[in-house]
Design a protein around this motif. Structure first.
Motif, short mmCIF file in Angstrom:
data_model
loop_
_atom_site.label_atom_id
_atom_site.label_comp_id
_atom_site.label_asym_id
_atom_site.label_seq_id
_atom_site.Cartn_x
_atom_site.Cartn_y
_atom_site.Cartn_z
N ILE A 142 0.83 -1.21 0.00
CA ILE A 142 0.00 0.00 0.00
C ILE A 142 0.86 1.25 0.00
CG2 ILE A 142 -1.90 -1.17 1.17
CD1 ILE A 142 -1.09 0.55 3.68
N PHE A 143 2.15 1.09 0.36
CA PHE A 143 3.06 2.24 0.34
C PHE A 143 4.47 1.76 0.05
CE2 PHE A 143 6.22 4.95 2.38
CZ PHE A 143 5.92 6.18 1.82
N ASP A 144 5.12 2.48 -0.89
CA ASP A 144 6.53 2.22 -1.20
C ASP A 144 7.20 3.58 -1.36
OD1 ASP A 144 9.02 1.56 -2.14
OD2 ASP A 144 8.31 0.23 -3.72
N ALA A 145 8.07 3.93 -0.42
CA ALA A 145 8.70 5.25 -0.44
C ALA A 145 9.49 5.49 -1.72
CB ALA A 145 9.63 5.40 0.77
N ALA A 146 9.98 4.42 -2.35
CA ALA A 146 10.74 4.57 -3.59
C ALA A 146 9.87 5.11 -4.72
CB ALA A 146 11.35 3.22 -3.99
N SER A 147 8.55 4.93 -4.60
CA SER A 147 7.62 5.40 -5.64
C SER A 147 6.84 6.63 -5.20
CB SER A 147 6.62 4.28 -6.01
OG SER A 147 7.29 3.11 -6.37
N LEU A 148 7.31 7.29 -4.15
CA LEU A 148 6.56 8.37 -3.52
C LEU A 148 6.20 9.49 -4.50
CD1 LEU A 148 5.34 9.48 -0.92
CD2 LEU A 148 7.55 10.53 -0.40
N ASN A 165 -4.71 11.76 -3.44
CA ASN A 165 -5.76 10.76 -3.30
C ASN A 165 -5.18 9.40 -2.95
OD1 ASN A 165 -8.67 10.15 -3.53
ND2 ASN A 165 -8.01 8.83 -5.21
N ASP A 166 -4.02 9.07 -3.53
CA ASP A 166 -3.35 7.81 -3.21
C ASP A 166 -3.00 7.75 -1.73
OD1 ASP A 166 -3.40 6.84 -5.84
OD2 ASP A 166 -1.49 7.81 -6.34
#
Length: 262
Positions: free
Chosen positions: A67-73, A79-80
């Motif tokens: 649900i969360f990946d800091a590399a794709s922030l 909204n995400d």
């Protein structure tokens, strides 16, 4: 596969590194207590898990889904991030109820705002509003406050306000319910009534993360305990592992000091 997986969560404020690579897993329906001294990173970790703060690195998975990946922030929209938050409910130490709304209105506010954004017919929205009202009353009953539905926060005790806050956090049916030192603003008698509600929730398959200074609660109610120090997980295991057989000298010193204080 664990229900909840946290990998390499780090967080810095300017040049101060507060979280230094946090990893843990949690099974569905279990209770995790996070203990440690002030400044150890407990609340920052909880805020990162609820996306009140954004981790600098790391991933968060629920039921195998990232649900969360800091590399794709950079690719995340507002909204995400808002959708990420919906997986979690948070109960604050200072209640944070809206003083202008009754106990029932505090609980229904977020679901009604969410409903307002949905594209439904007038009849469908009417039916949904009735369902939201019914669920809110059921939640008030669950925390033992049915008779306080129309009372404003200023007329409730601290323990009652915190119980309303717990019901509010459950209103959107989060995957994980988080507590940030939920009894720190309460006297001993009121602390007991709030801890009882949290204990009772354990029997409803509710997955919970509790940042707490209540050592007896952590020892007797938790399935897993994390002891944090200096931004890392110093010790992690069952309550028996952490409280009765700690391996770290830092953990031993903390527990010894806690026993002296309480």
């Amino acid at each position: 596969m664990a229900f909840f997986e946290v990998s390499n969560i780090t967080k810095s404020f300017d040049k101060t590194e507060v979280l230094k690579g946090i990893d843990f897993t949690l099974e569905k329906g279990s209770v995790l207590s996070i203990i440690g001294s002030s400044g150890s990173g407990k609340t920052t970790l909880l805020r990162c898990l609820n996306f009140l703060e954004t981790p600098n690195t790391g991933t968060i998975k629920i039921n195998g889904e990232v649900i969360f990946d800091a590399a794709s922030l950079k690719s995340y929209s507002e909204n995400d991030l808002r959708n990420c938050k919906l997986h979690f409910g948070l109960v604050f130490q200072s209640f944070n109820l809206f003083p202008q709304y009754t106990a029932l209105e505090n609980i229904t506010l977020a679901p009604l705002m969410r409903l307002k954004a949905e594209k439904l017919s007038k009849e469908e929205k009417k039916q949904k509003k009735e369902e939201i009202q019914k669920k809110a009353l059921e939640l008030l009953d669950k925390v033992g406050l049915t008779e306080k539905a129309d009372f404003y926060p200023c007329t409730l005790s601290g323990g009652q306000q915190q119980r309303v806050a717990i019901a509010r956090a459950l209103a959107l049916s989060p995957d994980i319910l988080c507590f940030d030192e939920p009894t720190s603003a309460l006297d001993p008698e009121l602390t007991g009534e709030v801890l009882k509600v949290i204990k009772d929730l354990k029997n409803t398959d509710c997955t919970m993360i509790v940042v707490t200074h209540e050592m007896e609660f952590a020892k007797n109610v938790s399935d897993k305990v994390i002891f944090m120090a200096n931004g890392i997980i110093e010790e992690c295991g069952t309550p028996e592992d952490v409280f009765d057989n700690p391996k770290s000298s830092i953990t031993k010193a903390f527990l010894r000091k806690s026993e002296e204080l309480f």
